[in-house]
Design an enzyme around this catalytic site. Structure first.
Site, short mmCIF file in Angstrom:
data_model
loop_
_atom_site.label_atom_id
_atom_site.label_comp_id
_atom_site.label_asym_id
_atom_site.label_seq_id
_atom_site.Cartn_x
_atom_site.Cartn_y
_atom_site.Cartn_z
N TRP A 1 35.15 28.44 5.69
CA TRP A 1 34.72 27.04 5.85
C TRP A 1 33.28 26.85 5.40
CZ3 TRP A 1 38.39 23.82 5.74
CH2 TRP A 1 39.61 24.07 6.38
N ASP B 1 28.79 22.62 11.46
CA ASP B 1 30.20 22.26 11.48
C ASP B 1 30.80 22.86 12.74
OD1 ASP B 1 32.93 22.04 11.19
OD2 ASP B 1 33.04 23.05 9.24
N LYS C 1 41.45 18.97 16.21
CA LYS C 1 41.76 20.14 17.06
C LYS C 1 41.52 19.85 18.54
CE LYS C 1 40.10 23.14 13.45
NZ LYS C 1 41.21 23.07 12.53
C1 LIG Z 1 35.51 24.98 10.93
C2 LIG Z 1 36.28 24.01 10.13
N1 LIG Z 1 35.66 23.23 9.25
C3 LIG Z 1 36.32 22.33 8.51
C4 LIG Z 1 37.66 22.15 8.64
C5 LIG Z 1 38.37 21.11 7.81
O1 LIG Z 1 38.58 20.00 8.59
P1 LIG Z 1 39.27 18.68 8.04
O2 LIG Z 1 40.70 19.00 7.87
O3 LIG Z 1 38.99 17.68 9.10
O4 LIG Z 1 38.63 18.29 6.74
C6 LIG Z 1 38.37 22.93 9.55
C7 LIG Z 1 39.80 22.77 9.75
O5 LIG Z 1 40.68 22.56 9.97
C8 LIG Z 1 37.67 23.88 10.32
O6 LIG Z 1 38.31 24.64 11.21
#
Ligand SMILES: Cc1ncc(COP(=O)(O)O)c(C=O)c1O
Length: 249
Positions: free
Chosen positions: A102, A184, A208
């Protein structure tokens, strides 16, 4: 009906009473004769729902007056572009801590807007710890970043796929840095208290721990509002979103 145990890294199990209440209110929200999906976002009913959700977050996370809470769209991946567009005015680079897929994705997207300097990573094997499986030593960051002019330092507090979670290491050095820390927290927000003195901006996809996919939570220090680059779309400009109580659109 028996409910499943869900240990997936994606959307989490919701309490049954929450699902029941949502199902009931989907037909008729508190006797108003319509559901939340059908009411105007300018109506007193929706304003109450919105304010209640915001207040809940402020209370649960003890978010101080110095920070604003924004509800946006585009998910955490959208933030990979939205954050640089909002914080890069006057800068050409930001610093990135890479601890897994990520955070790597975040730095890669940033490179469309400016220079992404990876200042720390866990890419190398470290004795018994395999690459990508440990929190790198953050102790030397303060000295190595002393003379740097970065818009911010970005890290991913919990790398959902690799399972690497910080335990306050960045918070410990944040106040010694000359620029804000952006994190994040998509997969661990609301799992622990956050020291807001150490965080300029925290964001997370809601899916989540908080709500439906697509909704994105942004908690931003108010002094960081108004630093967007000229071609940042208004709908994604944190200052515009804040001025309009997250309902510019
Ligand atoms: C730590 C992290 N960052 C980013 C994301 C991506 O999130 P989104 O699907 O809201 O773009 C996720 C995932 O699901 C994640 O676990």
């Amino acid at each position: 009906m028996s409910r499943v145990w869900n240990f997936s890294a994606g959307p989490a199990t919701l309490p049954e009473e929450v699902l029941k209440q949502a199902a009931e209110e989907m037909l008729d929200w508190r006797g108003k004769g319509l559901s939340v999906m059908e009411m105007s976002h300018r109506s007193p009913e929706y304003t109450e729902i919105f304010e209640h959700a915001k207040r809940g977050l402020v209370d649960l996370l003890s978010i101080p007056e110095t920070h604003d809470v924004l509800f946006m769209q585009g998910g955490a991946v959208g933030m990979n572009a939205i954050v640089p567009m909002n914080l890069l005015r006057g800068f050409d680079a930001a610093a990135f801590v890479n601890t897994g897929s990520w955070s790597k994705k975040t730095a890669k997207e940033f490179a469309k807007y400016g220079r992404a300097d990876v200042v720390l990573s866990n890419d190398a094997d470290l004795g018994q710890f395999k690459a990508g499986s440990y929190v790198p030593d953050c102790g030397a960051l303060v000295d190595s970043l002393k003379s740097k002019k970065y818009a911010y330092l970005h890290f991913c507090d919990n790398e959902t796929i690799g399972g690497v979670e910080f335990n306050g290491q960045i918070e410990q050095i944040a106040n010694q840095l000359a620029f804000p820390v952006v994190s994040d927290m998509s997969s661990n927000i609301l799992s622990r208290p956050i020291d807001w003195n150490c965080h300029g901006l925290v964001y997370g996809g809601a899916q989540k721990n908080i709500g439906p996919a697509g909704v994105t939570l942004v908690v931003i220090e108010k002094r960081l509002l108004g630093r967007s680059i000229d071609h940042c779309p208004s709908a994604f400009d944190f200052a515009t979103v804040a001025e309009n109580g997250s309902m510019y659109n």
